[in-house]
Scaffold this active site. Structure first.
Site, PDB file in Angstrom:
ATOM      1  N   VAL A   1       0.865  -1.172   0.000  1.00 34.91           N
ATOM      2  CA  VAL A   1       0.000   0.000   0.000  1.00 34.91           C
ATOM      3  C   VAL A   1       0.905   1.227   0.000  1.00 34.91           C
ATOM      4  O   VAL A   1       1.937   1.252   0.671  1.00 34.91           O
ATOM      5  CB  VAL A   1      -0.925   0.035   1.235  1.00 34.91           C
ATOM      6  N   CYS A   2       0.517   2.241  -0.760  1.00 32.70           N
ATOM      7  CA  CYS A   2       1.240   3.513  -0.797  1.00 32.70           C
ATOM      8  C   CYS A   2       2.686   3.268  -1.265  1.00 32.70           C
ATOM      9  O   CYS A   2       2.925   2.452  -2.145  1.00 32.70           O
ATOM     10  CB  CYS A   2       1.157   4.175   0.578  1.00 32.70           C
ATOM     11  N   ASN A   3       3.649   3.996  -0.679  1.00 30.10           N
ATOM     12  CA  ASN A   3       5.032   3.827  -1.137  1.00 30.10           C
ATOM     13  C   ASN A   3       5.701   2.608  -0.530  1.00 30.10           C
ATOM     14  O   ASN A   3       6.906   2.405  -0.692  1.00 30.10           O
ATOM     15  CB  ASN A   3       5.867   5.082  -0.877  1.00 30.10           C
TER      16      ASN A   3
ATOM     17  N   GLY B   1      -2.800   2.307  -4.063  1.00 28.61           N
ATOM     18  CA  GLY B   1      -2.186   3.627  -4.192  1.00 28.61           C
ATOM     19  C   GLY B   1      -1.984   4.278  -2.837  1.00 28.61           C
ATOM     20  O   GLY B   1      -1.734   3.600  -1.836  1.00 28.61           O
TER      21      GLY B   1
END
Length: 225
Positions: A102-104, A152
């Site tokens: 998830v995310c970076n 994202g």
């Protein structure tokens, strides 16, 4: 008797807790799910919101995971250079049904060599760094490429969690979970992406985060590839 599904979230200093707790809340309700918060040791880990979360298992004691999930946060900059963390991810990825982020957190999978040739989502501010690790960045809330599933930025983790719940337990179960959590987003502002927010707000946010981004970027670009 339901076969246990071991779902593990990497916990690390300066993690963005919603990257982890959003999908964890969803996935904890999947029939048979056994969730694990995994870190090197058992002491509390401080999040980027300054409160701590207790690991439930250490790297050494962690069972083979069916789902390996790496959340993000500014702490990723340190983790991409942490050999112990990268080795743990590589070991678990070998036997996992799904390798996810998830995310970076996607960058941490990339640093471990687990995204070469895969499409991946990532937070918009970090997405272009995926090229460095041989991944194809995709500007979508959730991306599925074979057994890699990625969400994202931050709140996309809930969409990711529901997508993965459908993979694990079927669409009907995922729909019931969405209803159970009353996940019916109606944000007060339509500015959740750079395109929607506009150049002025986007530039202002980038400026606010500039120092942290530069420090993280230096570490990302020092990772051997």
């Amino acid at each position: 008797m339901t076969t246990p599904i071991h779902i593990g979230f990497l916990l690390f200093p300066n993690v963005t807790q919603l990257d982890m707790t959003g999908p964890l809340q969803i996935l904890s309700r999947v029939p048979g799910a056994k969730t694990h918060l995994v870190w090197k040791r058992y002491e509390p880990v401080e999040t980027d919101a300054r409160f701590t979360i207790n690991p439930t298992v250490s790297f050494a004691d962690c069972p083979q995971l069916d789902v390996l999930c790496v959340p993000g946060g500014f702490g990723v900059g340190d983790m991409v250079l942490d050999a112990e963390v990268l080795d743990f991810l590589r070991r678990q990825a070998e036997g996992a049904r799904y390798v996810t982020s998830v995310c970076n957190g996607a960058l941490l999978l990339g640093a471990a060599g687990l995204l070469k040739g895969y499409r991946s989502a990532c937070h918009w501010m970090w997405r272009d760094y995926l090229h460095r690790f041989g991944a194809e960045p995709v500007a979508e809330r959730v991306v599925r490429d074979r057994n890699r599933i990625s969400g994202g930025g931050v709140t996309a983790g809930i969409d990711f969690g529901l997508t993965l719940a459908a993979e694990l337990a079927g669409e009907e179960t995922a729909k019931m979970l969405q209803l159970a959590f009353e996940y019916d987003p109606q944000p007060p502002f339509d500015c959740g992406t750079p395109d929607k927010a506009g150049s002025e707000i986007t530039a202002r946010l980038r400026a606010m985060q500039h120092e942290k981004l530069v420090l993280a970027e230096q570490k990302i670009f020092s990772v051997p590839v």
